[in-house]
Scaffold this motif. Structure first.
Motif, PDB file in Angstrom:
ATOM      1  N   GLY A  20      -6.319 -13.589  -5.728  1.00  0.00           N
ATOM      2  CA  GLY A  20      -4.909 -13.199  -5.781  1.00  0.00           C
ATOM      3  C   GLY A  20      -4.707 -11.703  -5.834  1.00  0.00           C
ATOM      4  N   GLY A  21      -5.723 -10.939  -5.430  1.00  0.00           N
ATOM      5  CA  GLY A  21      -5.646  -9.473  -5.481  1.00  0.00           C
ATOM      6  C   GLY A  21      -4.619  -8.905  -4.517  1.00  0.00           C
ATOM      7  N   ARG A  22      -4.309  -7.652  -4.734  1.00  0.00           N
ATOM      8  CA  ARG A  22      -3.264  -7.001  -3.946  1.00  0.00           C
ATOM      9  C   ARG A  22      -3.633  -6.945  -2.471  1.00  0.00           C
ATOM     10  N   GLN A  23      -2.582  -6.996  -1.672  1.00  0.00           N
ATOM     11  CA  GLN A  23      -2.719  -6.864  -0.225  1.00  0.00           C
ATOM     12  C   GLN A  23      -1.802  -5.750   0.243  1.00  0.00           C
ATOM     13  N   ILE A  24      -2.266  -5.049   1.235  1.00  0.00           N
ATOM     14  CA  ILE A  24      -1.441  -4.025   1.870  1.00  0.00           C
ATOM     15  C   ILE A  24      -0.371  -4.728   2.696  1.00  0.00           C
ATOM     16  N   TRP A  25       0.894  -4.373   2.466  1.00  0.00           N
ATOM     17  CA  TRP A  25       1.929  -4.899   3.350  1.00  0.00           C
ATOM     18  C   TRP A  25       2.571  -3.787   4.184  1.00  0.00           C
ATOM     19  N   GLN A  26       2.414  -2.523   3.749  1.00  0.00           N
ATOM     20  CA  GLN A  26       2.863  -1.387   4.551  1.00  0.00           C
ATOM     21  C   GLN A  26       1.838  -0.280   4.421  1.00  0.00           C
ATOM     22  N   LEU A  27       1.462   0.296   5.549  1.00  0.00           N
ATOM     23  CA  LEU A  27       0.571   1.447   5.575  1.00  0.00           C
ATOM     24  C   LEU A  27       1.230   2.531   6.404  1.00  0.00           C
ATOM     25  N   ALA A  28       1.233   3.738   5.876  1.00  0.00           N
ATOM     26  CA  ALA A  28       1.754   4.877   6.631  1.00  0.00           C
ATOM     27  C   ALA A  28       0.756   6.020   6.540  1.00  0.00           C
ATOM     28  N   VAL A  29       0.614   6.720   7.651  1.00  0.00           N
ATOM     29  CA  VAL A  29      -0.320   7.832   7.742  1.00  0.00           C
ATOM     30  C   VAL A  29       0.326   8.932   8.572  1.00  0.00           C
ATOM     31  N   CYS A  79       2.282  -5.863  12.559  1.00  0.00           N
ATOM     32  CA  CYS A  79       1.015  -6.194  13.212  1.00  0.00           C
ATOM     33  C   CYS A  79       0.126  -6.952  12.236  1.00  0.00           C
ATOM     34  N   SER A  80      -1.051  -7.291  12.686  1.00  0.00           N
ATOM     35  CA  SER A  80      -1.992  -8.013  11.825  1.00  0.00           C
ATOM     36  C   SER A  80      -2.692  -7.033  10.882  1.00  0.00           C
ATOM     37  N   GLY A  81      -3.247  -7.582   9.821  1.00  0.00           N
ATOM     38  CA  GLY A  81      -4.056  -6.770   8.923  1.00  0.00           C
ATOM     39  C   GLY A  81      -5.242  -6.161   9.653  1.00  0.00           C
ATOM     40  N   ARG A  82      -5.802  -6.929  10.588  1.00  0.00           N
ATOM     41  CA  ARG A  82      -6.927  -6.406  11.381  1.00  0.00           C
ATOM     42  C   ARG A  82      -6.490  -5.181  12.182  1.00  0.00           C
ATOM     43  N   GLU A  83      -5.301  -5.218  12.764  1.00  0.00           N
ATOM     44  CA  GLU A  83      -4.814  -4.067  13.534  1.00  0.00           C
ATOM     45  C   GLU A  83      -4.610  -2.848  12.630  1.00  0.00           C
ATOM     46  N   VAL A  84      -4.162  -3.074  11.409  1.00  0.00           N
ATOM     47  CA  VAL A  84      -4.030  -1.977  10.441  1.00  0.00           C
ATOM     48  C   VAL A  84      -5.412  -1.390  10.164  1.00  0.00           C
ATOM     49  N   ALA A  85      -6.392  -2.269   9.927  1.00  0.00           N
ATOM     50  CA  ALA A  85      -7.757  -1.809   9.657  1.00  0.00           C
ATOM     51  C   ALA A  85      -8.327  -1.059  10.862  1.00  0.00           C
ATOM     52  N   GLU A  86      -8.086  -1.568  12.072  1.00  0.00           N
ATOM     53  CA  GLU A  86      -8.571  -0.901  13.286  1.00  0.00           C
ATOM     54  C   GLU A  86      -7.944   0.480  13.446  1.00  0.00           C
ATOM     55  N   LEU A  87      -6.657   0.592  13.125  1.00  0.00           N
ATOM     56  CA  LEU A  87      -5.994   1.895  13.179  1.00  0.00           C
ATOM     57  C   LEU A  87      -6.688   2.873  12.239  1.00  0.00           C
ATOM     58  N   MET A  88      -7.000   2.415  11.035  1.00  0.00           N
ATOM     59  CA  MET A  88      -7.648   3.312  10.076  1.00  0.00           C
ATOM     60  C   MET A  88      -9.073   3.668  10.494  1.00  0.00           C
ATOM     61  N   VAL A  89      -9.769   2.748  11.144  1.00  0.00           N
ATOM     62  CA  VAL A  89     -11.092   3.080  11.682  1.00  0.00           C
ATOM     63  C   VAL A  89     -10.944   4.195  12.712  1.00  0.00           C
ATOM     64  N   ALA A 107      -7.463   4.246  -0.812  1.00  0.00           N
ATOM     65  CA  ALA A 107      -8.725   4.237  -0.072  1.00  0.00           C
ATOM     66  C   ALA A 107      -9.509   2.957  -0.353  1.00  0.00           C
ATOM     67  N   THR A 108      -9.487   2.489  -1.586  1.00  0.00           N
ATOM     68  CA  THR A 108     -10.153   1.229  -1.936  1.00  0.00           C
ATOM     69  C   THR A 108      -9.554   0.083  -1.134  1.00  0.00           C
ATOM     70  N   ASP A 109      -8.237   0.033  -1.060  1.00  0.00           N
ATOM     71  CA  ASP A 109      -7.563  -1.050  -0.347  1.00  0.00           C
ATOM     72  C   ASP A 109      -7.840  -1.004   1.153  1.00  0.00           C
ATOM     73  N   VAL A 110      -7.830   0.182   1.728  1.00  0.00           N
ATOM     74  CA  VAL A 110      -8.102   0.317   3.157  1.00  0.00           C
ATOM     75  C   VAL A 110      -9.549  -0.064   3.449  1.00  0.00           C
ATOM     76  N   LEU A 111     -10.477   0.404   2.631  1.00  0.00           N
ATOM     77  CA  LEU A 111     -11.882   0.063   2.837  1.00  0.00           C
ATOM     78  C   LEU A 111     -12.090  -1.440   2.710  1.00  0.00           C
ATOM     79  N   TYR A 112     -11.443  -2.065   1.741  1.00  0.00           N
ATOM     80  CA  TYR A 112     -11.551  -3.509   1.573  1.00  0.00           C
ATOM     81  C   TYR A 112     -11.007  -4.239   2.804  1.00  0.00           C
ATOM     82  N   LEU A 113      -9.885  -3.779   3.339  1.00  0.00           N
ATOM     83  CA  LEU A 113      -9.314  -4.393   4.540  1.00  0.00           C
ATOM     84  C   LEU A 113     -10.265  -4.224   5.737  1.00  0.00           C
TER      85      LEU A 113
END
Length: 190
Positions: A20-29, A79-89, A107-113
């Protein structure tokens, strides 16, 4: 070295790898290149990917979850969580400096995603960004000599940034606030 100004909105503050840990629902960079050019990115994770039953009401209220575009019939920037992760990669391929108001959590949340989506090995020895995360709130504390419990608006005003001019707890607005505080701190240091 490029700079990433990053902020997230999440479903709770519980560690992401816990049940039940936190999930990113909005990411901005905002990515600033060495020549000063900036590009802003704003993404919302699809509602169907979020475990809202495990979300905390307080986190959703503070982050103003009601703004999620899908709740308002808009698909733009969703978008999907995967697309958010791909953007950060993509944005971290050259190990930029990460600047934020809570950079360790973000950073912990992005790395986990990234790990959840198989984009970074779970046992990776290094993170894909510069390991020296910059926290503008900590820098403000050091600059203003205000107590650690001081209001962020009071601290930022001391370096000429009016927090009330930003829609706080909207990840994109928060990245602009972080960028402006970072820049103000650099100007007042010189």
């Amino acid at each position: 070295m490029p700079i990433l100004f990053v902020d997230l909105e999440t479903t709770s503050v519980r560690e992401p790898w816990l049940p039940g840990g936190r999930q990113i629902w909005q990411l901005a960079v905002i990515r600033r290149e060495d020549d000063g050019r900036e590009t802003a990115y704003n993404r919302f994770v699809r509602l169907e990917e979020l475990d809202l039953a495990s979300a905390t009401e307080q986190a959703l209220e503070i982050s103003r979850f009601h703004r999620h575009p899908a709740l308002n019939g808009v698909a733009q920037e969703v978008c999907s969580g995967r697309e958010v992760a791909e953007l950060m990669v993509e944005l971290t391929v050259d190990q930029p400096l990460w600047v934020g108001a809570a950079p360790w959590m973000d950073a912990t949340d992005v790395l986990y995603l990234m790990q959840l989506n198989g984009l970074v090995a779970a046992d990776a020895a290094d993170v894909p960004w510069d390991f020296r995360l910059v926290c503008v709130i900590s820098q403000l504390l050091g600059r203003t000599n205000l107590p650690p419990t001081a209001d962020v608006g009071e601290m930022s005003a001391a370096v000429g940034v009016d927090q009330s001019a930003y829609a706080i707890h909207d990840a994109l607005a928060d990245t602009y606030f972080v960028r402006d505080v970072f820049d103000a701190l650099r100007v007042t240091a010189g």
